[in-house]
Design an enzyme around this catalytic site. Structure first.
Site, short mmCIF file in Angstrom:
data_model
loop_
_atom_site.label_atom_id
_atom_site.label_comp_id
_atom_site.label_asym_id
_atom_site.label_seq_id
_atom_site.Cartn_x
_atom_site.Cartn_y
_atom_site.Cartn_z
N ASP A 60 -3.30 5.91 -39.68
CA ASP A 60 -2.29 5.56 -40.64
C ASP A 60 -2.73 4.73 -41.79
OD1 ASP A 60 0.66 6.38 -42.52
OD2 ASP A 60 0.92 3.89 -41.91
N CYS A 87 0.31 -1.28 -0.17
CA CYS A 87 -0.20 0.10 0.24
C CYS A 87 0.69 1.26 -0.09
CB CYS A 87 -1.47 -0.70 0.76
SG CYS A 87 0.17 0.41 2.37
N CYS A 104 2.61 1.71 3.10
CA CYS A 104 4.51 1.37 3.46
C CYS A 104 5.27 1.43 2.41
CB CYS A 104 3.85 -0.48 2.93
SG CYS A 104 1.98 -1.58 3.59
#
Length: 834
Positions: free
Chosen positions: A485, A88, A91
């Protein structure tokens, strides 16, 4: 990186080392350093990998040796640390604080969603980095393990048998036993009394449950305090210690055990999200069968060197990128390109690591190191994608930086104000403040976006679409325009003969043999298409060709059997004096009917007198009718003949890709307002392709800088530019999202594009749009549902409407599982979804 034999490995970026001679100088200088065991110069990657004895030298000395050879080292070496428990942002914050205190760290990137930390070292050793991370309270897993482990990806099931899990289960059992004693009519004898505090058996069980289930929480809280990090571990530790201090043993035990369970569930759900990355890593086999000195030898795939021959038997995975030198087989390329149908591979064809040899025996010449294969680059880029933060992530981070301090402040006021001002029961308001501390954790809110991004990007990679960052995925779901393209994107980029019309008594074979004889001397793409078709249809024309001459801008001429022949544009034959308005077709006696669906009668052409030869079914007006008609179909016209006679007409076209029109229609269904074709080709060909494919508009005869201008005009509402990844690079760079077609095996396309469609299937573009829209929808659901739940809990806690257990189960554990489970739905999006 520490190896099992005690050596360490440092990786240095040396971009100027770009040839074998450079590599020789660098490795010679480095190998002269005492303690260096091996130096591997990877020229194509501009990277130097050195194994050394840390007791005899260090990375700084190696860096100095490279510089003494005359080559600059960029940002030192790169070290990747596997930190699975860092799952997380809070942390990650503690890990970052720890790394800030290490000398020789040039930079770092923490990636909670993959459980890894990438450190740019300017002299710091791996052992120093590991010590710093572990000093922050996070274990660094063994780098000598498998690839998945080394990348921070662990098995989700292993969470439930980890030491923390066993302690948590013991704490949960003690908590249940204590609750039974506390709330039932069973005897709950007193153990002892100290002053005004009496301890019962239930209280003792609560304390043991707190110690068992809360050990990891308190340990992490200590490291949070040490690193001055106001995160969930510090808040929960403060809550547990505070509850114990005022004698609220039930609340302390409930908080410790339930929060530990919530942490395990969060780790499990995060590992499930990481599973998709592990599946990518496991695509390439660990070993390869190599032919050395005439004998087959099974070696680790890392030991295969470019140029060596690898044997791949039926049913085996191709271990390295390479070129088939012997054998033929159908190869399942779906792990790389997402193609559902196996592709036939013959001598000279390229194969990729991780693909599956379906049926035949192949001998493959390796063309890349194991860590430089297409699948390796895909895995690396998917792992790197987390660092490109989306707008949602930036919003969440900003919000969380205000949210947590604000709610902690509310918790302090909730505990202090009512008892001080109104003499309210301290215990009641302490519990409500404790509940607010739980609510103050923004973990589910903060992980809601990155876990969705990782799930979406890895899902795309498994389906042959490489997305370089969450910001590109987010943008792809919101833009309104797509510029495409023509050559190599909407079309195959490979010219092919589509029509052969013999004239004046010649047959198709005569026309093709003559064209083959002349065009095989030319290097023009149209000439190659004519030669290939003629060879397949009537074989090679071996007649001697003399006096070959290229006529720039017009065609070619040469003498065949002593007669001068010409192959070229209609204008070449007009210059020779031919009346292209009146040409006789070769027929079988019937009428010559146009293949144009718009025409329902015989060809009508002007005769030599300038009138209309309606009575002649074999009369063709090349300039006025046939040539324009073929050009409207997107075809280029080539005439074949002598100075005396026109022998035939050959039409050549670049074939439209299968599914191109379907892809354009699907993009419209998915909310794209305009699909614009950009091409440097002529107006007639551009119009024909545009009509066949169904684009909204086209722009022809564009120079590269004009393509850039066209893309910039569309960029206000967001535009994706789809091209071949090389020629269209400027336009792709100007677009909101640059998408490269057919990028598998193409280093330039993979490295430069924002998104790479690894196969040549244009239908992957609607899939990408669909995935991006769903990812954005999932991210919004996760963010706003997390925010709403937190808001309700924060409002209800001071009023006594929310308990500590409810705050953990609903606000932390429940929402973490919810957002992760919702994000995992993206793994189910496939190119076949309609």
């Amino acid at each position: 990186m520490s190896d099992t034999d005690g050596t360490e490995t440092v990786r240095l970026s040396v971009p100027d080392m770009d040839c074998p001679s450079c590599a020789g100088k660098v490795t010679g200088s480095v190998e002269s350093v005492e303690g260096v065991a091996d130096a591997d110069a990877q020229v194509t990657a501009g990277r130097l990998v050195v194994d050394y004895d840390p007791d005899r030298t260090d990375s700084a000395a190696i860096r100095e040796a490279v510089e003494n050879a005359g080559y600059a080292v960029e940002n030192g070496g790169e070290e990747t640390l596997s930190v699975p428990s860092m799952d997380c942002p809070s942390c990650a914050g503690k890990v970052e604080n720890a790394l800030d205190g290490v000398d020789g760290v040039a930079g770092y990137e923490t990636r909670p969603a993959t459980g890894t930390v990438v450190v740019e070292s300017a002299g710091a050793s791996r052992s120093d980095l590991v010590a710093a991370v572990e000093g922050a309270g996070y274990e660094v897993t063994d780098p000598a393990g498998d690839d998945a482990s080394a990348a921070g990806v662990g098995s989700p099931d292993s969470v439930w048998t980890s030491p923390r899990a066993l302690k948590t289960w013991a704490g949960a059992a003690l908590l249940v036993a204590a609750l039974v004693l506390h709330f039932s009519s069973l005897a709950n004898p007193k153990l002892f009394t100290v002053g005004s505090v009496t301890l019962t058996v239930a209280d003792a069980a609560f304390l043991l449950a707190t110690a068992s289930g809360g050990q990891a929480v308190l340990r992490n809280g200590y490291y949070s305090a040490k690193n001055a990090s106001l995160d969930i571990d510090l808040l929960m530790s403060a809550g547990i210690v505070g509850a114990l201090a005022v004698g609220l043993y039930l609340e302390a035990a409930t908080l410790a055990v339930l929060f530990s369970v919530a942490e395990l569930l969060e780790r499990y759900s995060m590992d499930r999200a990481r599973d998709s990355l592990r599946e990518l890593m496991e695509l390439s086999p660990d070993t390869a069968t190599v032919v050395r000195d005439g004998e087959e030898e099974t070696v680790p795939v890392e030991a295969v060197r470019p140029g060596e021959t690898v044997v791949v038997r039926p049913g085996e995975k191709v271990p390295v990128d390479g070129v088939v030198r012997e054998g033929a087989s159908a190869v399942d390329q779906s792990p790389i390109t997402g193609e559902s149908v196996p592709v036939e591979k013959n001598e000279g064809d390229e194969v990729f690591a991780g693909t599956v040899n379906e049926e035949g025996y192949l001998e493959v010449e390796a063309t890349a190191e194991a860590d430089e294969t297409t699948i390796s680059r895909i895995v690396e880029l998917v792992g790197d994608a987390e660092q490109s933060r989306t707008q949602h992530e930036q919003f969440v981070d900003r919000f969380a930086s205000y949210y947590t301090p604000a709610v902690v402040g509310m918790a302090v006021l909730t505990v202090a104000v009512p008892p001080l001002l109104w003499s309210a029961p301290f215990e009641t308001w302490f519990v409500r403040g404790l509940t607010l501390l739980v609510v103050a954790c923004p973990c589910a809110f903060v992980i809601s976006t990155p876990v969705s991004v990782v799930s979406g990007i890895t899902s795309a990679a498994r389906n042959g679409v490489l997305v370089k960052g969450g910001n590109h995925l987010e943008a792809m779901g919101e833009l309104d325009n797509v510029a495409v393209d023509k050559t190599g994107t909407l079309t195959k980029g490979e010219l092919a003969v589509t029509d052969v019309v013999p004239l004046n008594g010649n047959d198709e074979a005569d026309v093709l043999r003559c064209a083959h004889g002349l065009e095989r001397r030319s290097e023009h793409p149209i000439a190659e298409a004519v030669v290939d078709y003629a060879t397949e249809t009537v074989g090679r024309d071996e007649r001697p060709v003399e006096n070959f001459e290229n006529l720039p801008g017009k065609g070619v001429k040469a003498d065949v059997d002593g007669v001068t022949h010409y192959v070229g544009k209609p204008g070449l034959f007009a210059d020779l004096g031919f009346d292209l308005g009146h040409t006789h077709l070769t027929t079988d006696g019937g009428a010559v009917v146009s293949d144009d669906p718009a025409d329902d009668g015989p060809v009508v052409a002007a005769d030599e007198a300038g009138g209309i030869c309606e009575d002649r079914d074999d009369c063709l007006d090349l300039l006025g009718d046939a040539v324009p008609r073929l050009q409207r179909e997107g075809k280029t016209i080539v005439l074949v003949g002598t100075e005396e006679e026109l022998e035939g007409v050959i039409a050549v076209a670049d074939e439209v890709r299968p599914g191109a029109s379907e892809a354009v229609a699907r993009l419209h269904d998915l909310g794209i307002e305009r699909v614009v074709m950009l091409t440097g080709d002529n107006e007639g060909t551009a119009r024909a392709i545009a009509e066949r494919v169904g684009v909204d508009e086209y722009r022809a005869e564009l120079l590269p800088e004009e393509k850039v201008e066209a893309v910039e005009e569309l960029a206000d509402d967001g535009v994706a530019m789809v091209g071949d990844g090389v020629n269209d690079a400027p336009a792709m760079a100007a677009a909101t999202v640059g998408v490269a077609m057919g990028a598998a095996g193409t280093d330039t396309a993979i490295e430069t594009a924002d998104v790479a469609l690894l196969g040549d299937d244009l239908r992957k573009l609607p899939y990408l749009r669909d995935l991006a829209r769903k990812a954005n929808r999932v991210i919004r659901q996760n963010v706003w549902s997390s925010l709403a739940v937190k808001a309700v809990l924060a409002a209800g806690a001071p009023l006594g409407l929310v308990s500590v257990a409810a705050a953990i189960v609903v606000g932390d554990m429940g929402m973490s599982l919810t957002v992760t489970g919702n994000a995992m739905r993206l793994a189910g999006v496939s190119p076949d979804d309609k």
